[in-house]
Design a protein around this motif. Structure first.
Motif, PDB file in Angstrom:
ATOM      1  N   UNK A   1     158.578 127.532  62.641  1.00 20.40           N
ATOM      2  CA  UNK A   1     158.902 126.501  62.250  1.00 20.40           C
ATOM      3  C   UNK A   1     157.739 127.006  60.816  1.00 20.40           C
ATOM      4  N   UNK A   2     156.504 127.377  61.137  1.00 17.67           N
ATOM      5  CA  UNK A   2     155.775 127.890  59.988  1.00 17.67           C
ATOM      6  C   UNK A   2     155.462 129.131  59.323  1.00 17.67           C
ATOM      7  N   UNK A   3     155.568 129.556  60.744  1.00 22.78           N
ATOM      8  CA  UNK A   3     155.783 131.223  60.182  1.00 22.78           C
ATOM      9  C   UNK A   3     156.940 131.137  58.940  1.00 22.78           C
ATOM     10  N   UNK A   4     158.368 130.746  59.043  1.00 24.22           N
ATOM     11  CA  UNK A   4     159.763 130.528  58.569  1.00 24.22           C
ATOM     12  C   UNK A   4     158.863 129.858  57.122  1.00 24.22           C
ATOM     13  N   UNK A   5     158.587 128.982  57.556  1.00 19.00           N
ATOM     14  CA  UNK A   5     158.122 127.930  55.865  1.00 19.00           C
ATOM     15  C   UNK A   5     157.169 128.522  54.923  1.00 19.00           C
ATOM     16  N   UNK A   6     156.566 129.148  55.522  1.00 13.11           N
ATOM     17  CA  UNK A   6     155.326 129.953  54.682  1.00 13.11           C
ATOM     18  C   UNK A   6     156.042 131.526  53.777  1.00 13.11           C
ATOM     19  N   UNK A   7     157.048 131.149  54.214  1.00 15.64           N
ATOM     20  CA  UNK A   7     157.718 132.677  53.548  1.00 15.64           C
ATOM     21  C   UNK A   7     159.417 132.135  53.155  1.00 15.64           C
ATOM     22  N   UNK A   8     159.352 130.884  52.946  1.00 16.93           N
ATOM     23  CA  UNK A   8     160.424 130.369  52.652  1.00 16.93           C
ATOM     24  C   UNK A   8     161.047 130.356  51.099  1.00 16.93           C
ATOM     25  N   UNK A   9     162.432 130.633  50.635  1.00 15.12           N
ATOM     26  CA  UNK A   9     162.316 131.131  49.556  1.00 15.12           C
ATOM     27  C   UNK A   9     163.356 129.652  49.749  1.00 15.12           C
ATOM     28  N   UNK A  10     163.112 128.774  48.037  1.00 17.59           N
ATOM     29  CA  UNK A  10     163.845 127.890  47.692  1.00 17.59           C
ATOM     30  C   UNK A  10     165.280 127.894  47.480  1.00 17.59           C
ATOM     31  N   UNK A  11     166.121 127.275  47.513  1.00 16.14           N
ATOM     32  CA  UNK A  11     167.284 127.902  47.505  1.00 16.14           C
ATOM     33  C   UNK A  11     167.649 128.478  48.881  1.00 16.14           C
ATOM     34  N   UNK A  12     167.692 129.229  49.191  1.00 15.57           N
ATOM     35  CA  UNK A  12     168.411 130.238  50.243  1.00 15.57           C
ATOM     36  C   UNK A  12     168.079 129.785  51.686  1.00 15.57           C
TER      37      UNK A  12
END
Length: 281
Positions: free
Chosen positions: A33-44
């Protein structure tokens, strides 16, 4: 629950589905979760304490999903909106891949413990996937020679500018990752990047227009501006290949240098997992 049962439920309930996707524990959800969160794109994408979700286009279908972790049941409860039920099996399979639900962590880590005896393993560490090799390749190019935060900012600008809105009638809201045609047709000046890197992004998009999403990313090595690291990163995260060794990565080099007797070659066929274990040191 098998895909046939899912189709029947979808037919009875419209476009929306709820399904449970099981995994074999252990499962290091917080690390993924943290790995994905650090790279997440708002809206996507959207990430919370117990969930990950995103918009997507896949094999002729469009939609979005949110996967809620239910650790007490060793599964994710997934709500899914899909406009084309014929693509259901493929979409569910890709959700499983992105969350790495089919890995046998116990067997993988037993193998890694023998090949890297000095490495304190994170139990249940999974490979955090990206929805497609194309998206992974574009993000890898955006991330060349910049920090994770800078790469995320560039990807956000790209999605905000070229990503198709999930609901075209809305002025704001969720967007899908830009299609190859949109990137190939743009000069990408809004990214504020050197022209050579913008040209590389367009070359990759044009390649996908000609070859589709299913071709092995190894073929990208024929494209100017794309080297082995970009290809390996795209295969590891965009196709979840289990045996990619990112030995040229600075973080991997540093972590490996702190270990005695670790043999990356011996970690095959699970070198992708060794790469992530070293990233998590």
């Amino acid at each position: 629950m098998n895909p046939g049962e899912l189709r029947r439920r979808a037919a009875n309930g419209g476009r929306g589905l709820t399904l449970q996707l099981a995994y074999r524990p252990p499962y290091a959800w917080e690390r993924l979760r943290d790995f994905l969160d650090q790279r997440s794109i708002n809206g996507l994408e959207w990430v919370g304490d117990d969930h990950y979700g995103r918009c997507f286009a896949w094999q002729g279908a469009k939609g979005h999903f949110t996967a809620h972790h239910e650790p007490q049941h060793h599964r994710f409860s997934v709500t899914l909106e899909l406009d084309r039920l014929a693509s259901l099996k493929a979409v569910v399979g890709n959700i499983r891949r992105v969350l790495d639900l089919d890995a046998d962590s116990t067997a993988i880590e037993a193998h890694l413990a023998q090949t890297a005896p000095g490495l304190k393993l994170v139990e249940g560490l999974r490979l955090p996937g990206i929805w497609s090799q194309f998206e992974a390749g574009i993000k890898a190019i955006l991330g060349q020679q910049v920090s994770v935060a800078a790469a995320r900012r560039l990807a956000q600008i790209l999605v905000d500018t070229l990503g198709e809105r999930e609901d075209e009638a809305a002025s704001e809201g969720r967007r899908r990752f830009p299609e190859p045609a949109a990137i190939a047709a743009s000069d990408l000046a809004f990214l504020g990047m050197p022209g050579a890197r913008r040209d590389t992004l367009r070359r990759l998009a044009e390649w996908h227009l000609a070859h589709g999403h299913d071709e092995d990313a190894q073929a990208w090595l024929t494209l100017k501006g794309i080297g082995p690291w970009t290809v390996d990163y795209a295969r590891m995260r965009g196709a979840s290949h289990p045996d990619i060794w990112l030995g040229g990565d600075l973080g991997v080099k540093k972590a490996l240098g702190e270990l005695d007797g670790a043999d990356p070659a011996a970690a095959s066929p699970w070198r992708s997992y060794l790469t992530f274990q070293l990233w998590n040191r």
